[in-house]
Design a protein around this motif. Structure first.
Motif, PDB file in Angstrom:
ATOM      1  N   PHE A  32       1.228  -1.242  -0.075  1.00 17.01           N
ATOM      2  CA  PHE A  32       0.056   0.173  -0.014  1.00 17.01           C
ATOM      3  C   PHE A  32       0.701   1.136   0.039  1.00 17.01           C
ATOM      4  O   PHE A  32       1.666   1.516   0.848  1.00 17.01           O
ATOM      5  N   GLY A  33       0.742   1.978  -1.011  1.00 10.32           N
ATOM      6  CA  GLY A  33       1.491   3.451  -1.216  1.00 10.32           C
ATOM      7  C   GLY A  33       0.666   4.165  -0.154  1.00 10.32           C
ATOM      8  O   GLY A  33      -0.387   4.621  -0.650  1.00 10.32           O
ATOM      9  N   PHE A  34       1.504   5.248   0.384  1.00 10.34           N
ATOM     10  CA  PHE A  34       1.138   6.571   1.016  1.00 10.34           C
ATOM     11  C   PHE A  34       1.970   7.560   0.706  1.00 10.34           C
ATOM     12  O   PHE A  34       3.079   7.739   0.775  1.00 10.34           O
ATOM     13  N   ILE A  35       1.493   8.457  -0.297  1.00 12.19           N
ATOM     14  CA  ILE A  35       2.128   9.654  -0.972  1.00 12.19           C
ATOM     15  C   ILE A  35       1.667  10.977  -0.433  1.00 12.19           C
ATOM     16  O   ILE A  35       0.472  11.131  -0.215  1.00 12.19           O
ATOM     17  N   GLY A  36       2.544  12.088  -0.527  1.00 13.34           N
ATOM     18  CA  GLY A  36       2.460  13.306  -0.264  1.00 13.34           C
ATOM     19  C   GLY A  36       3.465  13.897   0.020  1.00 13.34           C
ATOM     20  O   GLY A  36       4.449  13.471   0.275  1.00 13.34           O
ATOM     21  N   PRO A  37       3.546  15.370  -0.172  1.00 12.12           N
ATOM     22  CA  PRO A  37       4.820  16.158  -0.144  1.00 12.12           C
ATOM     23  C   PRO A  37       5.132  16.172   1.563  1.00 12.12           C
ATOM     24  O   PRO A  37       4.273  15.867   2.566  1.00 12.12           O
ATOM     25  N   ASN A  38       6.276  16.589   1.927  1.00 11.41           N
ATOM     26  CA  ASN A  38       6.890  16.828   3.087  1.00 11.41           C
ATOM     27  C   ASN A  38       5.755  17.753   3.954  1.00 11.41           C
ATOM     28  O   ASN A  38       5.689  18.865   3.429  1.00 11.41           O
ATOM     29  N   GLY A  39       5.604  17.119   4.983  1.00  5.16           N
ATOM     30  CA  GLY A  39       4.505  18.179   5.949  1.00  5.16           C
ATOM     31  C   GLY A  39       2.785  17.874   5.611  1.00  5.16           C
ATOM     32  O   GLY A  39       2.021  18.464   6.278  1.00  5.16           O
ATOM     33  N   ALA A  40       2.949  16.814   4.686  1.00  5.29           N
ATOM     34  CA  ALA A  40       1.489  16.515   4.205  1.00  5.29           C
ATOM     35  C   ALA A  40       0.558  15.743   5.411  1.00  5.29           C
ATOM     36  O   ALA A  40      -0.574  15.579   5.461  1.00  5.29           O
ATOM     37  N   GLY A  41       1.633  15.119   6.258  1.00  5.69           N
ATOM     38  CA  GLY A  41       0.828  14.408   7.395  1.00  5.69           C
ATOM     39  C   GLY A  41       1.323  12.827   7.278  1.00  5.69           C
ATOM     40  O   GLY A  41       0.683  12.035   7.954  1.00  5.69           O
ATOM     41  N   LEU A 183       3.350  -1.280   4.120  1.00  2.40           N
ATOM     42  CA  LEU A 183       2.722   0.081   3.841  1.00  2.40           C
ATOM     43  C   LEU A 183       3.930   1.023   3.652  1.00  2.40           C
ATOM     44  O   LEU A 183       4.740   0.917   4.443  1.00  2.40           O
ATOM     45  N   LEU A 184       4.018   1.473   2.577  1.00  2.00           N
ATOM     46  CA  LEU A 184       5.125   2.284   1.969  1.00  2.00           C
ATOM     47  C   LEU A 184       4.809   3.666   1.904  1.00  2.00           C
ATOM     48  O   LEU A 184       4.003   4.013   0.769  1.00  2.00           O
ATOM     49  N   SER A 185       5.501   4.270   2.673  1.00  2.00           N
ATOM     50  CA  SER A 185       5.350   5.932   2.620  1.00  2.00           C
ATOM     51  C   SER A 185       6.489   6.496   1.845  1.00  2.00           C
ATOM     52  O   SER A 185       7.647   6.060   2.004  1.00  2.00           O
ATOM     53  N   SER A 186       6.282   7.039   0.817  1.00  2.00           N
ATOM     54  CA  SER A 186       7.348   7.603  -0.263  1.00  2.00           C
ATOM     55  C   SER A 186       6.998   8.642  -1.116  1.00  2.00           C
ATOM     56  O   SER A 186       5.943   9.069  -1.146  1.00  2.00           O
ATOM     57  N   HIS A 187       8.208   9.687  -1.309  1.00  2.00           N
ATOM     58  CA  HIS A 187       7.990  10.548  -2.437  1.00  2.00           C
ATOM     59  C   HIS A 187       8.499  10.216  -3.764  1.00  2.00           C
ATOM     60  O   HIS A 187       8.698  10.835  -4.804  1.00  2.00           O
ATOM     61  N   ILE A 188       9.151   9.128  -3.902  1.00  2.31           N
ATOM     62  CA  ILE A 188       9.692   8.730  -5.113  1.00  2.31           C
ATOM     63  C   ILE A 188       8.529   8.000  -5.732  1.00  2.31           C
ATOM     64  O   ILE A 188       8.180   6.731  -5.354  1.00  2.31           O
ATOM     65  N   LEU A 189       8.075   8.596  -6.664  1.00  3.33           N
ATOM     66  CA  LEU A 189       6.798   8.144  -7.281  1.00  3.33           C
ATOM     67  C   LEU A 189       7.028   7.070  -8.274  1.00  3.33           C
ATOM     68  O   LEU A 189       6.240   5.854  -8.081  1.00  3.33           O
ATOM     69  N   SER A 190       8.115   6.804  -8.839  1.00  2.94           N
ATOM     70  CA  SER A 190       8.377   5.664  -9.859  1.00  2.94           C
ATOM     71  C   SER A 190       8.471   4.281  -8.642  1.00  2.94           C
ATOM     72  O   SER A 190       8.053   3.454  -9.342  1.00  2.94           O
ATOM     73  N   GLU A 191       9.055   4.572  -7.766  1.00  4.91           N
ATOM     74  CA  GLU A 191       8.810   3.422  -6.767  1.00  4.91           C
ATOM     75  C   GLU A 191       7.746   2.917  -6.199  1.00  4.91           C
ATOM     76  O   GLU A 191       7.273   1.698  -6.220  1.00  4.91           O
ATOM     77  N   VAL A 192       6.649   3.761  -5.796  1.00  4.57           N
ATOM     78  CA  VAL A 192       5.577   3.573  -5.679  1.00  4.57           C
ATOM     79  C   VAL A 192       4.746   3.089  -6.794  1.00  4.57           C
ATOM     80  O   VAL A 192       3.795   1.854  -6.553  1.00  4.57           O
ATOM     81  N   GLU A 193       4.962   3.508  -7.829  1.00  5.72           N
ATOM     82  CA  GLU A 193       3.959   2.998  -9.059  1.00  5.72           C
ATOM     83  C   GLU A 193       4.606   1.850  -9.366  1.00  5.72           C
ATOM     84  O   GLU A 193       3.870   0.915 -10.113  1.00  5.72           O
ATOM     85  N   ARG A 194       5.939   1.387  -9.206  1.00  6.23           N
ATOM     86  CA  ARG A 194       6.215   0.168  -9.633  1.00  6.23           C
ATOM     87  C   ARG A 194       5.741  -1.161  -8.589  1.00  6.23           C
ATOM     88  O   ARG A 194       5.270  -2.241  -8.839  1.00  6.23           O
ATOM     89  N   LEU A 195       5.685  -0.556  -7.126  1.00  6.11           N
ATOM     90  CA  LEU A 195       5.507  -1.638  -6.236  1.00  6.11           C
ATOM     91  C   LEU A 195       4.045  -1.781  -5.699  1.00  6.11           C
ATOM     92  O   LEU A 195       3.708  -2.765  -5.216  1.00  6.11           O
ATOM     93  N   CYS A 196       3.054  -0.935  -5.828  1.00  8.42           N
ATOM     94  CA  CYS A 196       2.125  -0.504  -4.987  1.00  8.42           C
ATOM     95  C   CYS A 196       0.603  -1.207  -5.721  1.00  8.42           C
ATOM     96  O   CYS A 196       0.559  -0.805  -6.884  1.00  8.42           O
ATOM     97  N   ASP A 197      -0.115  -1.975  -4.855  1.00  4.76           N
ATOM     98  CA  ASP A 197      -1.207  -2.490  -5.482  1.00  4.76           C
ATOM     99  C   ASP A 197      -2.284  -1.303  -5.172  1.00  4.76           C
ATOM    100  O   ASP A 197      -3.284  -1.042  -6.131  1.00  4.76           O
ATOM    101  N   ARG A 198      -2.390  -0.574  -4.073  1.00  3.47           N
ATOM    102  CA  ARG A 198      -3.171   0.794  -4.063  1.00  3.47           C
ATOM    103  C   ARG A 198      -2.360   1.772  -3.425  1.00  3.47           C
ATOM    104  O   ARG A 198      -1.398   1.677  -3.023  1.00  3.47           O
ATOM    105  N   ILE A 199      -3.167   2.851  -3.630  1.00  2.82           N
ATOM    106  CA  ILE A 199      -2.358   4.222  -3.151  1.00  2.82           C
ATOM    107  C   ILE A 199      -3.247   5.119  -2.379  1.00  2.82           C
ATOM    108  O   ILE A 199      -4.682   5.301  -2.889  1.00  2.82           O
TER     109      ILE A 199
END
Length: 301
Positions: A32-41, A183-199
């Protein structure tokens, strides 16, 4: 089965609302990908999930256990890797890995040795001599050598070179194949795109979108490259068409996904010779949510 359930989580620091009615559900066996900029929570949400912070309101459970009240029991099944790892400076990397592994019972020494080799870590050096990347390697080796059922990874590849990022991705794919949850929190979008089932995308403490990558792609535009036999007239005036460049017979443009069929029908009478479609990336989706009026990324600090 839901491994993680956050419902209506609010977290206030004084008058500052860091999290606002956050709902998050992660199923067993998914990445599961959890994305957002720094400070987003992102990190605040993970700390509530791990029982490091107590939510102002709402409920947080891990494996059906209360994340705050049953923290000791739930942590027996969790491996956590933060984005900035601090280690005991007078211990060697190997000693730290052994210490972390011992917290979850009998360690798997063969897995430990395999990962030390794959991550190219010298475990005999003291942690005080390690670079940021090597400190991350120590935490990742300890996590993936454990018998955890849930891996909570908060910017885990910070400081790693591209080769080591690839090793990390392989490790995530391996634990997923074993039916474990990430549960993967990342700002490396290619990493999230490659690995995650849901975002899930979080912005200023609020969840704004959750779904599979294909489900979220309706939010952004697709790039089309088209060559036609006859000149196309007034393409830029069609609803859903943006940023047309090129000539009247060889051109590129962006189209809103929901208008794709109509635009293709409009082009058909001009005798299409070539049509190439480039699906939107997670980065396109991310930028759509976070680009402010001035073109800068918005985020809470």
């Amino acid at each position: 089965m839901n491994v993680i359930e956050l419902k209506g989580i609010d977290k206030n620091f004084g008058h500052v609302e860091a999290l606002k009615s956050v709902d998050l559900t992660v199923k067993q066996g998914e990445v599961f990908g959890f994305i957002g900029p720094n400070g987003a929570g992102k990190s605040t949400t993970l700390k509530v999930l791990l029982g490091i912070l107590k939510a102002t309101s709402g409920t947080a459970t891990v494996f059906g256990m209360d994340a705050w009240k049953e923290i000791v029991e739930s942590h027996k099944r969790i491996a956590y890797v933060p984005g900035d790892v601090n280690l005991w400076p007078n211990l060697t990397g190997g000693e730290v890995i052994d210490l972390f592994m011992s917290l979850q019972g009998k360690p798997d020494t063969s897995k430990r040795e395999e990962l030390i080799h794959r991550f190219d870590l010298d475990p005999t050096k003291k942690c005080s001599s390690y670079s940021k990347g090597n400190r991350q390697k120590v935490a990742l080796i300890a996590a993936f050598s454990s018998k955890a059922d849930l891996f909570v990874l908060d910017e885990p590849t910070s400081g790693l070179d591209p080769l080591m990022e690839r090793v990390f991705q392989e490790c995530v794919e391996e634990v997923k194949a074993q039916g474990k949850t990430v549960l993967l929190s990342s700002h490396i979008l290619s990493e999230v795109e490659r690995l995650c089932d849901r975002i899930t995308i979080i912005r200023k403490g609020k969840i704004i979108e959750t779904g599979t990558l294909s489900e979220l792609r309706h939010l952004t535009r697709t790039l089309l490259s088209v060559t036609t036999k006859n000149p196309v007239e007034e393409l830029a005036k069609q609803v859903g068409v943006h940023d047309v460049t090129g000539t009247a017979t060889e051109f590129k443009f962006q189209v809103d996904s929901e208008k794709m069929a109509e635009v293709i029908q409009y082009l058909a009478p001009y005798d299409v010779l070539k049509l190439e479609s480039t699906p939107p990336t997670l980065e396109d989706l991310f930028m759509q949510h976070y680009e402010g009026q001035d073109g800068n990324l918005e985020g809470d600090e």
